[in-house]
Design a protein around this motif. Structure first.
Motif, short mmCIF file in Angstrom:
data_model
loop_
_atom_site.label_atom_id
_atom_site.label_comp_id
_atom_site.label_asym_id
_atom_site.label_seq_id
_atom_site.Cartn_x
_atom_site.Cartn_y
_atom_site.Cartn_z
N PRO A 120 5.85 -20.90 50.10
CA PRO A 120 6.25 -22.24 49.52
C PRO A 120 6.46 -23.39 50.32
O PRO A 120 5.98 -23.70 52.01
CB PRO A 120 7.70 -21.35 50.08
CG PRO A 120 7.73 -20.38 50.98
CD PRO A 120 6.55 -20.08 51.15
N ILE A 121 6.33 -24.22 49.66
CA ILE A 121 6.71 -25.81 49.87
C ILE A 121 7.53 -26.63 49.89
O ILE A 121 7.88 -27.45 50.51
CB ILE A 121 5.49 -26.58 49.20
CG1 ILE A 121 6.17 -26.43 47.85
CG2 ILE A 121 3.89 -25.68 48.96
CD1 ILE A 121 4.79 -27.06 46.94
N HIS A 122 8.20 -26.45 49.22
CA HIS A 122 10.51 -26.89 49.50
C HIS A 122 10.93 -25.12 50.00
O HIS A 122 11.09 -24.70 49.65
CB HIS A 122 10.23 -26.75 48.32
CG HIS A 122 11.98 -27.71 47.81
ND1 HIS A 122 13.17 -26.82 47.72
CD2 HIS A 122 12.37 -28.99 47.61
CE1 HIS A 122 13.81 -27.78 47.86
NE2 HIS A 122 13.76 -29.12 47.90
N PHE A 123 11.80 -25.70 51.15
CA PHE A 123 12.76 -24.74 52.01
C PHE A 123 14.29 -25.61 51.82
O PHE A 123 14.71 -26.41 51.86
CB PHE A 123 11.80 -25.10 53.33
CG PHE A 123 10.75 -24.37 53.09
CD1 PHE A 123 10.57 -22.94 53.28
CD2 PHE A 123 9.58 -25.25 53.52
CE1 PHE A 123 8.93 -22.71 53.87
CE2 PHE A 123 8.69 -24.75 53.78
CZ PHE A 123 8.69 -23.48 53.83
N ASP A 124 15.05 -24.21 51.99
CA ASP A 124 16.25 -24.46 51.95
C ASP A 124 17.06 -23.29 52.41
O ASP A 124 17.20 -22.26 52.00
CB ASP A 124 16.93 -24.41 50.18
CG ASP A 124 18.96 -24.72 51.07
OD1 ASP A 124 19.12 -24.66 51.25
OD2 ASP A 124 19.21 -25.21 49.32
N VAL A 125 16.86 -23.42 53.86
CA VAL A 125 17.77 -22.35 54.41
C VAL A 125 18.92 -22.74 55.23
O VAL A 125 19.11 -23.62 56.08
CB VAL A 125 16.44 -21.84 55.79
CG1 VAL A 125 16.93 -20.50 56.57
CG2 VAL A 125 15.10 -21.52 55.54
N ARG A 126 20.36 -21.73 54.37
CA ARG A 126 21.40 -21.90 55.68
C ARG A 126 21.66 -21.73 56.58
O ARG A 126 22.17 -19.97 56.42
CB ARG A 126 22.01 -21.61 54.07
CG ARG A 126 22.35 -22.20 52.71
CD ARG A 126 21.93 -23.34 52.83
NE ARG A 126 21.92 -24.12 51.24
CZ ARG A 126 22.39 -24.70 50.58
NH1 ARG A 126 23.56 -24.60 50.35
NH2 ARG A 126 22.19 -25.53 49.25
N TYR A 188 15.07 -29.10 52.81
CA TYR A 188 16.67 -29.33 52.32
C TYR A 188 17.90 -28.43 53.17
O TYR A 188 18.16 -27.55 53.65
CB TYR A 188 17.00 -28.94 50.75
CG TYR A 188 18.29 -29.46 50.59
CD1 TYR A 188 18.85 -30.29 49.76
CD2 TYR A 188 18.98 -28.00 50.10
CE1 TYR A 188 19.78 -30.57 49.78
CE2 TYR A 188 20.49 -28.58 49.89
CZ TYR A 188 20.70 -29.61 49.59
OH TYR A 188 22.16 -30.09 49.42
N PHE A 189 18.60 -29.45 53.71
CA PHE A 189 19.32 -28.64 55.21
C PHE A 189 21.50 -28.85 53.88
O PHE A 189 21.36 -29.85 53.51
CB PHE A 189 19.27 -29.77 55.92
CG PHE A 189 18.09 -29.43 57.15
CD1 PHE A 189 17.65 -28.28 58.19
CD2 PHE A 189 17.31 -30.06 57.09
CE1 PHE A 189 16.21 -27.77 58.39
CE2 PHE A 189 15.84 -30.37 57.60
CZ PHE A 189 15.47 -29.03 58.48
N TYR A 219 19.10 -33.84 53.05
CA TYR A 219 20.45 -33.37 53.49
C TYR A 219 21.25 -33.36 52.69
O TYR A 219 22.05 -34.70 51.67
CB TYR A 219 20.98 -34.30 54.63
CG TYR A 219 19.63 -34.00 55.89
CD1 TYR A 219 19.88 -33.24 56.79
CD2 TYR A 219 18.99 -35.01 55.87
CE1 TYR A 219 19.86 -33.48 58.10
CE2 TYR A 219 18.02 -34.73 57.11
CZ TYR A 219 18.55 -33.52 57.92
OH TYR A 219 16.91 -33.92 59.28
N ASN A 220 22.94 -32.28 52.93
CA ASN A 220 23.97 -32.66 52.01
C ASN A 220 24.62 -32.57 53.21
O ASN A 220 24.72 -31.16 53.83
CB ASN A 220 23.95 -31.50 51.24
CG ASN A 220 25.38 -31.37 50.43
OD1 ASN A 220 26.55 -30.86 51.10
ND2 ASN A 220 25.14 -31.43 49.26
N THR A 221 25.77 -33.18 53.35
CA THR A 221 26.32 -33.68 54.82
C THR A 221 27.16 -33.91 54.81
O THR A 221 28.09 -34.06 53.72
CB THR A 221 25.73 -34.34 56.30
OG1 THR A 221 26.37 -34.69 56.76
CG2 THR A 221 25.41 -35.59 55.59
N ASN A 222 28.75 -33.27 55.26
CA ASN A 222 30.20 -34.36 55.47
C ASN A 222 30.04 -35.83 56.25
O ASN A 222 30.83 -36.31 56.06
CB ASN A 222 31.11 -33.45 55.58
CG ASN A 222 30.58 -32.74 57.23
OD1 ASN A 222 30.47 -33.72 58.05
ND2 ASN A 222 31.09 -31.28 57.53
#
Length: 414
Positions: A120-126, A188-189, A219-222
């Motif tokens: 994988p080259i695109h990561f989204d680990v919650r 992506y965070f 980022y998706n951040t508040n």
């Protein structure tokens, strides 16, 4: 394992095709690996779980292989329902965004009919649901602050865990992930609140150590804080060339604080000023979630931030809320919705006449506001209106708040 072959149908149409399963590793807060953040995070929808299998086993497993085959055949999958709904409403979906972003991979996959990309080259680990806010449209799955209210409203059992951790053996997981980071194109965070997770800073340290500071950090951040324990995220971001920050802010001032409980609006304004001063390379945008509460306020919110010089006109990309259904736009009384249509028509013309730097973002901004306009005039099922009233009244009581004080258009319902 045989490689799926590209059939003739895929050459003619890619209405359902998505490049995600060839490039993207998504780990949800419970450890399940699913197609992306738009897919349900439940066991029946997963490709595997990082606490039960290795990342390599999941990435090369039969479940993800079957999903890739479905994409090659341009077949719909029930896990992709959110994208289909957004596209049907006229809004831009994550599927479309990702296909554009990795258009080179789309061409490669369609040409070769490949079943497996090496890594994988695109990561989204919650990594967890750790968060300092408890937003109205959110829940305990994505915010640890929601736990008390979730127990009181029956969403969680008394005695259930407050904090959800995606990875049980963090050392083992990072041993698998770190070797992949030199070739990674994007991380992506999101959360929870990613800027309040130590694992986020561990990833940044690993990227710096391997020299991959040209990676796209998204980022998706508040956007409530830029400091956590000993970490100063500003100093980290100065070391990366490609930082994209999306702030989840649904309204301004008191309304913004109501919708994102525990948010301090003055701190948000100060954080934006700091970023403008310290990080001229930072790509910043606001992504409010258009719902029954804030639909009447979004045009003015947008204009205010443009006039303050905090964003360019294309730096405001609203998303239309799909779930929870009791917060959808159509919960608003029909007369109120129809009264809002001229406001959105005027605002769309204003966007069209503003100077912009990025044509794609400008088009996306227009597309999303037009999608909201198209939604105004629908009527919700009575059961969801009842649910909205019950849930809002209960949360108002638990939080010592009154939605009608800040959102007068809700008087008729509440």
């Amino acid at each position: 394992m045989n490689e799926p072959q590209l059939d003739a149908k895929t050459d003619k149409s890619d209405r359902n095709f998505c490049i995600m399963p060839w490039v993207h590793l998504h780990v949800s807060q419970n450890g399940n690996v699913i197609p992306c953040c738009q897919a349900p995070p439940h066991k029946i929808h997963r490709f595997g779980n990082v606490n039960e299998q290795s990342v390599a086993q999941i990435w090369n497993g039969e479940d993800i292989h079957a999903f890739r085959q479905k994409m090659l055949n341009d077949k719909k999958d029930h896990r992709c329902k959110q994208c289909y709904l957004k596209e049907d409403s006229g809004a831009k979906s994550l599927r479309q965004i990702t296909n554009e972003k990795f258009s080179d991979k789309v061409s490669e996959v369609k040409k070769a009919g490949m079943s497996v990309v090496s890594v994988p080259i695109h990561f989204d680990v919650r990594f967890s649901n750790a968060c300092n806010l408890k937003c109205r449209i959110c829940g305990p799955w994505a915010s640890s602050q929601w736990h008390k209210d979730a127990v009181a409203t029956g969403m969680r059992r008394k005695g259930s865990k407050v904090l959800s951790l995606a990875v049980e053996d963090e050392d083992s997981f990072f041993e698998q992930i770190i070797p992949l980071l030199p070739e990674a194109k994007e991380f992506y965070f999101a959360g929870g609140e990613p800027l309040m997770m130590e694992q986020h800073y561990k990833v940044l340290d690993a990227l710096i150590a391997c020299g991959n500071t040209s990676i796209r950090l998204s980022y998706n951040t508040n956007f409530s804080t830029l400091h956590f324990k000993q970490y100063d995220v500003i100093e980290y971001w100065k070391q990366f060339k490609n930082v994209h920050l999306t702030a989840s802010l649904d309204s301004e001032a008191q309304q913004g604080e109501f919708l994102r409980k525990n948010l301090k609006w003055e701190q948000v304004l100060e954080n934006r000023k700091v970023c403008l001063k310290e990080l001229p390379h930072l790509k910043f945008q606001i992504a409010p979630t258009a719902c029954v509460f804030n639909v009447s306020q979004l045009p003015q919110f947008h204009k205010n931030w443009v006039e303050l010089g905090f964003i360019k006109v294309e730096g405001f990309i609203p998303n239309i809320l799909i779930h929870p259904k009791e917060y959808q736009l159509k919960i608003l009384p029909l007369e109120e919705q129809l009264n809002l249509r001229p406001l959105y028509e005027t605002h769309i013309r204003w966007i069209e006449n503003q100077e912009f730097l990025n044509v794609e973002s400008h088009n996306e901004c227009l597309q999303q506001f037009r999608a909201i306009l198209n939604q105004l005039g629908n009527v919700a099922e009575p059961k969801f209106i009842t649910s909205f009233k019950e849930k809002t009244t209960l949360l108002d009581s638990l939080r010592n708040e009154d939605a009608t004080e800040l959102f007068k258009e809700l008087d008729e319902i509440l």
